[in-house]
Design a protein around this motif. Structure first.
Motif, PDB file in Angstrom:
ATOM      1  N   THR A  15     -84.237  12.741  65.571  1.00 12.22           N
ATOM      2  CA  THR A  15     -84.781  13.908  64.883  1.00 12.22           C
ATOM      3  C   THR A  15     -85.129  13.577  63.430  1.00 12.22           C
ATOM      4  O   THR A  15     -84.678  12.578  62.873  1.00 12.22           O
TER       5      THR A  15
ATOM      6  N   GLY B 256     -87.979  25.577  72.664  1.00 10.07           N
ATOM      7  CA  GLY B 256     -87.372  24.258  72.545  1.00 10.07           C
ATOM      8  C   GLY B 256     -86.331  24.017  73.626  1.00 10.07           C
ATOM      9  O   GLY B 256     -86.288  22.931  74.233  1.00 10.07           O
ATOM     10  N   VAL B 257     -85.499  25.023  73.879  1.00  5.64           N
ATOM     11  CA  VAL B 257     -84.500  24.905  74.952  1.00  5.64           C
ATOM     12  C   VAL B 257     -85.197  24.802  76.305  1.00  5.64           C
ATOM     13  O   VAL B 257     -84.826  23.965  77.149  1.00  5.64           O
TER      14      VAL B 257
ATOM     15  N   ASP C  72     -88.191  23.628  76.926  1.00  2.00           N
ATOM     16  CA  ASP C  72     -88.818  22.299  77.024  1.00  2.00           C
ATOM     17  C   ASP C  72     -87.808  21.245  77.466  1.00  2.00           C
ATOM     18  O   ASP C  72     -88.096  20.402  78.326  1.00  2.00           O
ATOM     19  N   ALA C  73     -86.620  21.297  76.858  1.00  2.00           N
ATOM     20  CA  ALA C  73     -85.600  20.283  77.169  1.00  2.00           C
ATOM     21  C   ALA C  73     -85.099  20.425  78.601  1.00  2.00           C
ATOM     22  O   ALA C  73     -84.994  19.430  79.339  1.00  2.00           O
ATOM     23  N   LEU C  74     -84.783  21.638  79.008  1.00  2.00           N
ATOM     24  CA  LEU C  74     -84.224  21.842  80.350  1.00  2.00           C
ATOM     25  C   LEU C  74     -85.262  21.590  81.438  1.00  2.00           C
ATOM     26  O   LEU C  74     -84.917  21.153  82.543  1.00  2.00           O
TER      27      LEU C  74
ATOM     28  N   THR D 144     -87.328  19.308  81.589  1.00  2.00           N
ATOM     29  CA  THR D 144     -87.472  17.881  81.877  1.00  2.00           C
ATOM     30  C   THR D 144     -86.467  17.414  82.937  1.00  2.00           C
ATOM     31  O   THR D 144     -86.636  16.340  83.506  1.00  2.00           O
TER      32      THR D 144
ATOM     33  N   LEU E 129     -77.770  15.032  76.193  1.00  2.00           N
ATOM     34  CA  LEU E 129     -78.554  16.227  76.496  1.00  2.00           C
ATOM     35  C   LEU E 129     -78.711  17.088  75.250  1.00  2.00           C
ATOM     36  O   LEU E 129     -79.796  17.625  74.986  1.00  2.00           O
TER      37      LEU E 129
ATOM     38  N   GLU F   1     -78.690  16.070  72.099  1.00  2.00           N
ATOM     39  CA  GLU F   1     -79.627  15.426  71.183  1.00  2.00           C
ATOM     40  C   GLU F   1     -81.064  15.645  71.626  1.00  2.00           C
ATOM     41  O   GLU F   1     -81.947  15.936  70.814  1.00  2.00           O
ATOM     42  N   ASP F   2     -81.326  15.538  72.928  1.00  2.00           N
ATOM     43  CA  ASP F   2     -82.671  15.761  73.441  1.00  2.00           C
ATOM     44  C   ASP F   2     -83.102  17.204  73.218  1.00  2.00           C
ATOM     45  O   ASP F   2     -84.251  17.470  72.840  1.00  2.00           O
ATOM     46  N   MET F   3     -82.176  18.141  73.417  1.00  2.00           N
ATOM     47  CA  MET F   3     -82.497  19.551  73.224  1.00  2.00           C
ATOM     48  C   MET F   3     -82.811  19.840  71.757  1.00  2.00           C
ATOM     49  O   MET F   3     -83.777  20.556  71.446  1.00  2.00           O
TER      50      MET F   3
ATOM     51  N   HIS G  16     -86.286  18.707  70.877  1.00  2.00           N
ATOM     52  CA  HIS G  16     -87.320  19.660  71.310  1.00  2.00           C
ATOM     53  C   HIS G  16     -87.324  20.909  70.435  1.00  2.00           C
ATOM     54  O   HIS G  16     -88.388  21.452  70.111  1.00  2.00           O
TER      55      HIS G  16
END
Length: 270
Positions: free
Chosen positions: A28, A113-114, A116-118, A120, A191, A193-195, A198
């Motif tokens: 980030t 953002g949440v 988008d992450a989920l 994937t 997970l 960090e990826d969230m 996004h």
């Protein structure tokens, strides 16, 4: 927990809490560059608010825990979460580019953002207005945004996020998790960090004036959009969600015409 974490004492009222601080997120730009970890706490949103109140907060700070004992959902509900199985964290941001009347734009950005992450890792993700995360017809998470205002401007915001990830048994009949749908077990930190990555992208999109695009995309992922269902306000009625008003109110088309509802004014029935 990594040995690289540094133990600090944090005074909350007349109680001393221990937390661990370490800069870890590398992907980030500014969110999650300073992480505060508590093995257990009552609410990460409350801890984040205490950091702000004591002048210890900085934009992008993230507070997370393995066990949140009093996580809050909408309508004052308590968020059920197994120890060390799910995500419970809060982000601190300073969206001073937003007026008080524009607060719901932040809800849209964070929710996307949440989403988008989920999306994937699992199909069927939707946002149930105003702040729940669903997969198909089961609730897997929620977002609680608490703003601090000065005159007509947003000053500080605490963004609380709870996502059921590896937990497989729930007392609430509509609750579920990522693992429930995919059969996979997830690395919680990876997970998260990826969230956050996004969420940061969507937050920057909002900061750069992308209100209209965010609004259109938020409406596209609304739970029950363009489907006839049962709702309850003063009484039970049939309707279909057709979008949102500029102020964030939910637009429901009924046989008697269009109706608009603010937060807590309407209940999703079936």
């Amino acid at each position: 927990m990594s040995a690289n974490f540094v133990n600090f004492r944090f005074i909350i009222g007349n109680k001393t809490s221990h937390f661990y601080l370490h800069k870890i997120f590398t992907k980030t730009l500014f969110l999650g560059k300073k992480l505060v970890f508590l093995p257990s706490c009552h609410s990460t949103n409350d801890i984040a608010a205490d950091f702000i109140g004591q002048g210890l907060a900085s934009e992008g700070m993230l507070v997370y825990t393995d066990h949140q004992t009093q996580g809050r959902g909408q309508r004052g509900n308590v968020w059920e979460s197994g120890v060390g199985q799910n995500l419970a964290f809060s982000l601190i941001v300073q969206p001073r580019f937003l007026q008080a009347s524009e607060q719901f734009h932040l809800q849209k950005a964070i929710s996307l953002g949440v989403y988008d992450a989920l999306s994937t890792v699992c199909e069927g993700v939707k946002v149930k207005w105003p702040n729940d995360i669903y997969i198909h017809d089961r609730k897997v998470g929620g977002i609680l945004i608490e703003n601090s205002l000065r005159n007509t401007q947003v000053q500080w915001t605490v963004v609380g996020i709870g996502i059921n990830v590896n937990q497989k048994e729930f007392s609430a009949p509509l609750a579920a998790s990522l693992a429930y749908f995919t059969g996979e077990e997830y690395d919680l930190f990876a997970l998260m960090e990826d969230m956050v990555l996004h969420i940061e992208a969507r937050y920057l999109q909002l900061r750069n004036g992308g209100h209209e695009v965010l609004s259109a995309q938020f409406e596209e992922v609304l739970y029950w959009k363009n489907e006839w269902h049962e709702f309850e306000a003063e009484s039970v009625f049939q309707g279909q969600i057709v979008g949102l008003a500029p102020d964030g109110r939910l637009k429901i088309e009924t046989s008697e015409g269009l109706r608009l509802f603010a937060f807590k004014e309407v209940v999703f029935k079936k």
